[in-house]
Scaffold this motif. Structure first.
Motif, short mmCIF file in Angstrom:
data_model
loop_
_atom_site.label_atom_id
_atom_site.label_comp_id
_atom_site.label_asym_id
_atom_site.label_seq_id
_atom_site.Cartn_x
_atom_site.Cartn_y
_atom_site.Cartn_z
N LYS A 47 -18.35 -29.65 -3.25
CA LYS A 47 -16.95 -29.27 -3.28
C LYS A 47 -16.79 -28.22 -4.38
O LYS A 47 -17.65 -28.09 -5.25
N ARG A 48 -15.70 -27.50 -4.33
CA ARG A 48 -15.47 -26.48 -5.36
C ARG A 48 -15.50 -27.09 -6.75
O ARG A 48 -16.11 -26.54 -7.66
N GLN A 49 -14.87 -28.25 -6.91
CA GLN A 49 -14.78 -28.85 -8.24
C GLN A 49 -16.15 -29.25 -8.77
O GLN A 49 -16.42 -29.15 -9.96
N TYR A 50 -17.06 -29.70 -7.91
CA TYR A 50 -18.41 -30.04 -8.35
C TYR A 50 -19.10 -28.81 -8.95
O TYR A 50 -19.79 -28.89 -9.96
N SER A 51 -18.93 -27.67 -8.29
CA SER A 51 -19.55 -26.43 -8.76
C SER A 51 -18.95 -25.99 -10.09
O SER A 51 -19.67 -25.52 -10.98
N ILE A 52 -17.66 -26.15 -10.24
CA ILE A 52 -17.00 -25.81 -11.50
C ILE A 52 -17.51 -26.73 -12.61
O ILE A 52 -17.83 -26.27 -13.71
N VAL B 129 -16.18 -19.50 -8.23
CA VAL B 129 -16.80 -20.51 -7.36
C VAL B 129 -16.30 -20.35 -5.93
O VAL B 129 -17.10 -20.42 -4.99
N CYS B 130 -15.02 -20.09 -5.74
CA CYS B 130 -14.48 -19.90 -4.39
C CYS B 130 -15.12 -18.71 -3.71
O CYS B 130 -15.50 -18.78 -2.54
N ASN B 131 -15.25 -17.61 -4.44
CA ASN B 131 -15.89 -16.42 -3.87
C ASN B 131 -17.36 -16.69 -3.54
O ASN B 131 -17.85 -16.27 -2.49
N TYR B 132 -18.05 -17.39 -4.42
CA TYR B 132 -19.46 -17.72 -4.23
C TYR B 132 -19.65 -18.56 -2.97
O TYR B 132 -20.46 -18.24 -2.10
N LEU B 133 -18.87 -19.63 -2.84
CA LEU B 133 -18.98 -20.51 -1.69
C LEU B 133 -18.55 -19.81 -0.40
O LEU B 133 -19.17 -19.97 0.65
#
Length: 59
Positions: free
Chosen positions: A9-14, A24-28
């Motif tokens: 999820k986005r939050q995990y990556s953050i 992170v949003c752009n990366y995913l």
């Protein structure tokens, strides 16, 4: 990190320090666009699935 987990999820990556929300949003989004990930909406968030890793693990 993404290539060790079957989903994220986005939050995990953050939380892992990959960047702030926009980064992170752009990366995913780019990984999804290049067909490395697929996304599934879960309530208010998106779950990004590493479907190729999931296929390997299912064998």
């Amino acid at each position: 990190m993404l290539f060790r987990l079957r989903n994220t999820k986005r939050q995990y990556s953050i939380d892992k320090g990959l960047g702030k929300l926009k980064t992170v949003c752009n990366y995913l989004r780019n990984l999804k666009k290049e067909d490395f990930l697929k996304s599934v909406k879960v309530i208010r968030d998106k779950l990004y699935l590493n479907y190729r890793l999931m296929a390997i693990l299912e064998k």
